[in-house]
Design a protein around this motif. Structure first.
Motif, PDB file in Angstrom:
ATOM      1  N   HIS A 101       0.841  -1.238   0.114  1.00  0.00           N
ATOM      2  CA  HIS A 101       0.084   0.053   0.057  1.00  0.00           C
ATOM      3  C   HIS A 101       1.049   1.139   0.217  1.00  0.00           C
ATOM      4  O   HIS A 101       0.669   2.244  -0.676  1.00  0.00           O
ATOM      5  N   SER A 102       1.969   1.100   0.833  1.00  0.00           N
ATOM      6  CA  SER A 102       2.735   2.485   1.100  1.00  0.00           C
ATOM      7  C   SER A 102       3.515   2.793  -0.340  1.00  0.00           C
ATOM      8  O   SER A 102       3.878   3.931  -0.894  1.00  0.00           O
ATOM      9  N   TRP A 103       4.031   1.660  -1.032  1.00  0.00           N
ATOM     10  CA  TRP A 103       4.714   1.897  -2.066  1.00  0.00           C
ATOM     11  C   TRP A 103       3.801   2.457  -3.345  1.00  0.00           C
ATOM     12  O   TRP A 103       4.161   3.281  -4.028  1.00  0.00           O
ATOM     13  N   ALA A 104       2.585   1.789  -3.580  1.00  0.00           N
ATOM     14  CA  ALA A 104       1.512   2.250  -4.506  1.00  0.00           C
ATOM     15  C   ALA A 104       1.273   3.798  -4.317  1.00  0.00           C
ATOM     16  O   ALA A 104       1.156   4.491  -4.826  1.00  0.00           O
ATOM     17  N   THR A 105       0.833   3.983  -2.839  1.00  0.00           N
ATOM     18  CA  THR A 105       0.606   5.580  -2.383  1.00  0.00           C
ATOM     19  C   THR A 105       1.900   6.485  -2.729  1.00  0.00           C
ATOM     20  O   THR A 105       1.409   7.388  -3.076  1.00  0.00           O
ATOM     21  N   THR A 106       2.813   6.203  -2.397  1.00  0.00           N
ATOM     22  CA  THR A 106       4.098   6.955  -2.668  1.00  0.00           C
ATOM     23  C   THR A 106       4.304   7.237  -4.066  1.00  0.00           C
ATOM     24  O   THR A 106       4.405   8.389  -4.574  1.00  0.00           O
ATOM     25  N   GLY A 107       3.990   6.138  -4.979  1.00  0.00           N
ATOM     26  CA  GLY A 107       4.110   6.024  -6.383  1.00  0.00           C
ATOM     27  C   GLY A 107       3.104   7.174  -7.062  1.00  0.00           C
ATOM     28  O   GLY A 107       3.334   8.099  -7.756  1.00  0.00           O
ATOM     29  N   LYS A 108       1.959   7.169  -6.323  1.00  0.00           N
ATOM     30  CA  LYS A 108       0.674   8.061  -6.798  1.00  0.00           C
ATOM     31  C   LYS A 108       1.180   9.489  -6.253  1.00  0.00           C
ATOM     32  O   LYS A 108       0.725  10.590  -7.277  1.00  0.00           O
ATOM     33  N   LYS A 109       1.816   9.587  -4.915  1.00  0.00           N
ATOM     34  CA  LYS A 109       2.115  11.158  -4.464  1.00  0.00           C
ATOM     35  C   LYS A 109       3.073  11.669  -5.494  1.00  0.00           C
ATOM     36  O   LYS A 109       3.328  12.745  -5.783  1.00  0.00           O
ATOM     37  N   GLN A 110       4.010  10.854  -5.948  1.00  0.00           N
ATOM     38  CA  GLN A 110       5.069  11.238  -6.964  1.00  0.00           C
ATOM     39  C   GLN A 110       4.573  11.301  -8.318  1.00  0.00           C
ATOM     40  O   GLN A 110       5.288  11.498  -9.435  1.00  0.00           O
ATOM     41  N   LEU A 114      -0.396   5.534 -13.626  1.00  0.00           N
ATOM     42  CA  LEU A 114      -1.124   4.402 -13.280  1.00  0.00           C
ATOM     43  C   LEU A 114      -0.372   3.129 -13.709  1.00  0.00           C
ATOM     44  O   LEU A 114      -0.352   2.286 -13.084  1.00  0.00           O
ATOM     45  N   TRP A 115       0.034   3.187 -14.759  1.00  0.00           N
ATOM     46  CA  TRP A 115       0.481   1.861 -15.605  1.00  0.00           C
ATOM     47  C   TRP A 115       1.506   1.374 -15.105  1.00  0.00           C
ATOM     48  O   TRP A 115       1.966   0.151 -14.767  1.00  0.00           O
ATOM     49  N   VAL A 116       2.530   2.240 -14.499  1.00  0.00           N
ATOM     50  CA  VAL A 116       3.861   2.274 -13.803  1.00  0.00           C
ATOM     51  C   VAL A 116       3.300   1.371 -12.424  1.00  0.00           C
ATOM     52  O   VAL A 116       4.021   0.271 -11.918  1.00  0.00           O
ATOM     53  N   ILE A 117       2.465   2.148 -11.677  1.00  0.00           N
ATOM     54  CA  ILE A 117       2.176   1.366 -10.603  1.00  0.00           C
ATOM     55  C   ILE A 117       1.545   0.154 -10.455  1.00  0.00           C
ATOM     56  O   ILE A 117       1.778  -0.702  -9.776  1.00  0.00           O
ATOM     57  N   SER A 118       0.674  -0.048 -11.671  1.00  0.00           N
ATOM     58  CA  SER A 118       0.094  -1.073 -11.635  1.00  0.00           C
ATOM     59  C   SER A 118       1.001  -2.342 -11.957  1.00  0.00           C
ATOM     60  O   SER A 118       1.045  -3.546 -11.672  1.00  0.00           O
ATOM     61  N   ALA A 134      -7.694   3.962  -4.882  1.00  0.00           N
ATOM     62  CA  ALA A 134      -8.943   4.893  -4.737  1.00  0.00           C
ATOM     63  C   ALA A 134      -9.328   4.967  -3.077  1.00  0.00           C
ATOM     64  O   ALA A 134      -9.823   5.829  -2.646  1.00  0.00           O
ATOM     65  N   SER A 135      -8.961   3.698  -2.512  1.00  0.00           N
ATOM     66  CA  SER A 135      -9.333   3.660  -1.011  1.00  0.00           C
ATOM     67  C   SER A 135      -8.157   4.157  -0.108  1.00  0.00           C
ATOM     68  O   SER A 135      -8.604   4.224   1.084  1.00  0.00           O
ATOM     69  N   PHE A 136      -7.071   4.649  -0.676  1.00  0.00           N
ATOM     70  CA  PHE A 136      -6.067   5.175  -0.021  1.00  0.00           C
ATOM     71  C   PHE A 136      -6.085   6.931   0.365  1.00  0.00           C
ATOM     72  O   PHE A 136      -6.840   7.420  -0.278  1.00  0.00           O
ATOM     73  N   ASP A 137      -5.132   7.423   0.744  1.00  0.00           N
ATOM     74  CA  ASP A 137      -4.832   8.701   0.903  1.00  0.00           C
ATOM     75  C   ASP A 137      -5.463   9.674  -0.341  1.00  0.00           C
ATOM     76  O   ASP A 137      -5.149   9.557  -1.573  1.00  0.00           O
ATOM     77  N   ARG A 138      -6.538  10.297   0.329  1.00  0.00           N
ATOM     78  CA  ARG A 138      -7.125  11.256  -0.674  1.00  0.00           C
ATOM     79  C   ARG A 138      -6.715  12.669  -0.527  1.00  0.00           C
ATOM     80  O   ARG A 138      -7.494  13.583  -1.012  1.00  0.00           O
ATOM     81  N   SER A 139      -5.594  12.989   0.238  1.00  0.00           N
ATOM     82  CA  SER A 139      -5.245  14.207   0.889  1.00  0.00           C
ATOM     83  C   SER A 139      -4.865  15.120  -0.407  1.00  0.00           C
ATOM     84  O   SER A 139      -5.075  16.368  -0.406  1.00  0.00           O
ATOM     85  N   THR A 140      -4.314  14.564  -1.645  1.00  0.00           N
ATOM     86  CA  THR A 140      -3.920  15.346  -2.951  1.00  0.00           C
ATOM     87  C   THR A 140      -5.283  15.652  -3.640  1.00  0.00           C
ATOM     88  O   THR A 140      -5.424  17.123  -3.858  1.00  0.00           O
TER      89      THR A 140
END
Length: 158
Positions: A101-110, A114-118, A134-140
């Motif tokens: 989850h942390s890896w994916a969320t960090t990738g999203k914040k960076q 989406l295809w790279v994270i996938s 979608a279920s994680f950090d919505r802060s952005t």
């Protein structure tokens, strides 16, 4: 990498500085370059994995069920993470899955595509990754909505 994939990783999965394996859950082929920090982690377990065909010391006994050894290893690791979380005063549940989850969320914040994270997660589709994120950090998104609301509420500039 999921814990199950890590537990079943074999030394033979590393060739010319690349870990290559098939995900247990999806069967998707994953290839990961062995970076210097990853090599240090692998090296730190070399004494414990000894003559085992496995890279990490989760599945140790070839006479016992690999599945049971994996399940016991997962329980032990999550128990250790729970204890570590308590010692560090971290709220919430800490588990082996949280690292994914942390890896994916960090990738999203960076702002990684989406295809790279996938691909990094070994998901079979970007749709699955989108649902996962979608279920994680919505802060952005929350900050973006606040900025838009402020812009709409501000008087027009002259």
């Amino acid at each position: 990498m999921s814990f199950v994939d890590m537990a079943y990783l074999r030394k033979e999965n590393i060739r010319q500085g690349v870990i290559s394996y098939y995900r247990k859950k999806t069967g998707q082929k994953i290839e990961v370059t062995v970076t210097p920090p990853l090599q240090r982690i692998i090296d730190s377990f070399s004494g414990e994995s000894g003559n085992s065909p496995y890279l990490f010391p989760v599945i140790r006994d070839t006479d016992k069920s690999p599945r049971l050894q994996y399940e016991n290893g997962l329980r032990l690791q999550n128990k250790r993470l729970k204890r570590l979380s308590a010692l560090a005063g971290i709220g919430g549940k800490l588990s082996t899955h949280v690292s994914r989850h942390s890896w994916a969320t960090t990738g999203k914040k960076q702002n990684l595509p989406l295809w790279v994270i996938s691909e990094g997660l070994g998901h079979s589709s970007e749709k699955m990754t989108y649902t996962y994120l979608a279920s994680f950090d919505r802060s952005t998104l929350d900050r973006a909505n606040e900025q838009i609301a402020l812009a709409l509420a501000a008087p027009p500039s002259v």
